[in-house]
Design a protein around this motif. Structure first.
Motif, PDB file in Angstrom:
ATOM      1  N   TRP A  22      -9.786 -21.430   2.027  1.00 19.85           N
ATOM      2  CA  TRP A  22      -9.047 -22.630   2.422  1.00 19.85           C
ATOM      3  C   TRP A  22      -9.894 -23.567   3.264  1.00 19.85           C
ATOM      4  CZ3 TRP A  22      -5.451 -24.179  -0.422  1.00 19.85           C
ATOM      5  CH2 TRP A  22      -4.582 -23.301  -1.045  1.00 19.85           C
ATOM      6  N   GLN A  41       0.372 -18.179   0.626  1.00 23.21           N
ATOM      7  CA  GLN A  41      -0.836 -18.999   0.599  1.00 23.21           C
ATOM      8  C   GLN A  41      -0.697 -20.230   1.498  1.00 23.21           C
ATOM      9  OE1 GLN A  41      -3.825 -18.445  -0.646  1.00 23.21           O
ATOM     10  NE2 GLN A  41      -3.240 -16.463  -1.476  1.00 23.21           N
ATOM     11  N   LYS A  45      -3.108 -21.257   4.516  1.00 24.30           N
ATOM     12  CA  LYS A  45      -3.718 -22.585   4.517  1.00 24.30           C
ATOM     13  C   LYS A  45      -3.449 -23.284   5.854  1.00 24.30           C
ATOM     14  CE  LYS A  45      -3.884 -26.892   1.898  1.00 24.30           C
ATOM     15  NZ  LYS A  45      -3.400 -27.604   0.706  1.00 24.30           N
ATOM     16  N   SER A  48      -5.499 -21.715   8.605  1.00 20.59           N
ATOM     17  CA  SER A  48      -6.938 -21.987   8.514  1.00 20.59           C
ATOM     18  C   SER A  48      -7.360 -23.186   9.360  1.00 20.59           C
ATOM     19  CB  SER A  48      -7.359 -22.199   7.059  1.00 20.59           C
ATOM     20  OG  SER A  48      -6.867 -23.421   6.563  1.00 20.59           O
TER      21      SER A  48
END
Length: 119
Positions: A22, A41, A45, A48
């Motif tokens: 990411w 996910q 993300k 991150s």
């Protein structure tokens, strides 16, 4: 506290590889077929954003810890494979100090990704 307990508690809860993906592709669309996979996910993300990529290595960004009212410097993010080797090396360098002492020393130097760190 046993060494295996320390090993599992130092292990990242978010795979460092996914964070790196990411960080390299922040505008990529969410993979996954099901709603649960896409949510997973999307969470990674979002998480991150707390990290940076430097020389293809993941580092936790510098941040202000409001609990202790101090600035925590940027730290290298451990992967699971490195954690045990680092703990045993620190244990030996501290002249076979207790596992909890080695663990605390490692936590000051390196970062293990966790959602609890920024809760």
């Amino acid at each position: 506290m046993s060494l295996s307990t320390l090993r599992s508690s130092l292990a990242p809860r978010t795979p460092r590889l996914l964070l790196a993906v990411w960080l390299q592709n922040p505008n990529a669309s969410l993979p996954g077929g099901t709603k649960v996979e896409k949510r997973y996910q999307a969470n990674i993300k979002h998480e991150s954003q707390l990290y940076k990529l430097q020389d293809n290595q993941v580092y936790r960004k510098e941040y202000h810890d409001t609990r202790r009212d101090e600035i925590i410097p940027a730290r290298y993010t451990l992967c699971y494979n490195d954690a045990f080797e680092i703990l045993t090396t620190i244990h030996e360098k501290l002249m076979h100090a207790s596992p909890s002492t080695a663990f605390e020393h490692a936590r000051r130097i390196w970062h293990s990704p966790s959602r609890d760190d920024h809760a």
